[in-house]
Enzyme design. Structure first.
Site, PDB file in Angstrom:
ATOM      1  N   SER A 175      48.328 -48.163  59.565  1.00 25.04           N
ATOM      2  CA  SER A 175      49.251 -48.221  58.424  1.00 25.04           C
ATOM      3  C   SER A 175      50.594 -48.714  58.929  1.00 25.04           C
ATOM      4  CB  SER A 175      49.416 -46.817  57.821  1.00 25.04           C
ATOM      5  OG  SER A 175      50.552 -46.770  56.962  1.00 25.04           O
ATOM      6  N   TYR A 188      50.476 -37.498  57.858  1.00 24.44           N
ATOM      7  CA  TYR A 188      49.908 -38.846  57.722  1.00 24.44           C
ATOM      8  C   TYR A 188      50.542 -39.803  58.746  1.00 24.44           C
ATOM      9  CZ  TYR A 188      48.393 -43.183  55.453  1.00 24.44           C
ATOM     10  OH  TYR A 188      47.836 -44.403  55.187  1.00 24.44           O
TER      11      TYR A 188
HETATM   12  C1  BGC Z   1      49.810 -45.276  52.431  1.00 28.18           C
HETATM   13  C2  BGC Z   1      50.217 -45.623  51.028  1.00 28.18           C
HETATM   14  C3  BGC Z   1      51.579 -46.259  51.014  1.00 28.18           C
HETATM   15  C4  BGC Z   1      51.683 -47.375  52.027  1.00 28.18           C
HETATM   16  C5  BGC Z   1      53.085 -47.931  52.144  1.00 28.18           C
HETATM   17  C6  BGC Z   1      49.930 -46.506  53.290  1.00 28.18           C
HETATM   18  O1  BGC Z   1      49.497 -46.252  54.591  1.00 28.18           O
HETATM   19  O2  BGC Z   1      48.484 -44.769  52.444  1.00 28.18           O
HETATM   20  O3  BGC Z   1      50.211 -44.455  50.229  1.00 28.18           O
HETATM   21  O4  BGC Z   1      51.854 -46.767  49.725  1.00 28.18           O
HETATM   22  O5  BGC Z   1      51.282 -46.919  53.292  1.00 28.18           O
HETATM   23  O6  BGC Z   1      54.066 -46.918  52.226  1.00 28.18           O
END
Ligand code: BGC
Length: 290
Positions: A175, A188
């Site tokens: 991410s 996360y």
């Molecule tokens: C998340 C999303 C988020 C995006 C940008 C991703 O890794 O799961 O919820 O919108 O990152 O912030």
């Protein structure tokens, strides 16, 4: 290997669900792939794109039998084999059983897309241990367990030159939050930061065996994980202040990157993170300030 030496690599792909017939290069012909969390969102699009590129695909999911089965049917439209397998990637036993079945039914595995992931958001002071452990367990430990099982198979089998230059490919779905801190989402962001170092350490270790390990770092993609960030005009406008390219990402934007990273087209790409984020990591706030 050149495309000319393997005619199946240029076979046309059947049209899917009313879309116009397009000829997708069969860059993954004869390869076997497993995609975790493939019943929705990014995983679904990746599984379908791998099938269109000629790979057989195991569609992993944990809940939602019908959704997983519909992905299987969509993948099969690529003229390849596919089946769904239910497994919680944070369970060592279930992961081992899934890889054993995949290798029995497909013969081996060439590609793992470590995609399964979720969010359990909360401010730091009120985040429960369960919220922390669930996210780390699925997003990070799940990727470890699946990567370990894939690596064992890749090492056992080695390179088969008629299939791929590499002995195996792993794509970790990371991410932008492996780089961008995210208040309210410490579990996360920590899981994605962990994926970065796990991927790079593993890539360094197994590159001499001709196994390629890389990550994709999506930005804001239109999926169920972040519906609240895009499903009203107000939310979408706000989101766009973070995306220089001016549009939300679609799951297919990530799927195309995954096909490329899984194919011999990216054969010299080792241990890298490919950001597919419309420029979200370019500090857009500094476009007019600083
Ligand atoms: C998340 C999303 C988020 C995006 C940008 C991703 O890794 O799961 O919820 O919108 O990152 O912030």
């Amino acid at each position: 290997m050149s495309e000319a030496s393997n005619p199946s690599r240029t076979a046309p792909t059947p049209a899917s669900s009313g879309a116009p017939a397009v000829s997708v290069p069969r860059t993954l012909a004869g390869q076997k792939a497993l995609v975790t969390g493939a019943n929705s969102g990014i995983g679904r699009a990746v599984a379908i794109a791998l099938g269109q590129a000629g790979a057989d695909v195991v569609v992993n999911y944990v809940v939602g039998d019908d959704a997983a089965q519909s992905v299987v049917e969509e993948v099969r439209r690529g003229g390849v084999r596919a089946f769904a397998h239910q497994a919680d990637v944070s369970s060592e036993e279930q992961v081992e059983a899934m890889f054993a079945r995949a290798c029995t039914e497909l013969g081996t595995l060439d590609i793992l897309v470590n995609n399964a992931g979720l969010q359990r958001d909360a401010p730091f002071a009120t985040m429960t241990l369960a919220q922390w452990n669930t996210v780390i367990g699925i997003n990070l430990t799940g990727q470890f367990l699946c990567a370990r099982a894939a690596i064992r198979e890749f090492l056992r089998r080695g390179v088969v030159p008629s299939v791929s230059c590499a002995a195996g490919k792993i794509i970790c779905m990371s991410s932008v939050h492996q780089e961008i801190p995210w208040a309210g989402h410490p579990n996360y962001a920590s899981s994605k930061g962990g994926i970065k170092m796990m991927m790079e350490s593993l890539a360094q270790e197994v590159a001499p065996h001709h196994i390629r390990v890389n990550s994709i770092a999506p930005g804001a993609i239109r999926t169920p994980i972040n519906t609240a960030a895009w499903n009203t005009p107000q939310a979408y406008t706000r989101l766009m202040t973070l995306v220089p390219y001016g549009r939300i990402g679609e799951p297919e934007d990530i799927a195309r990157a995954a096909v490329w990273l899984a194919s011999d087209q990216s054969d010299y790409v080792v241990g890298t993170t490919l950001f597919v984020d419309g420029g979200m990591t370019l500090y857009p706030g500094f476009a007019t300030g600083g």
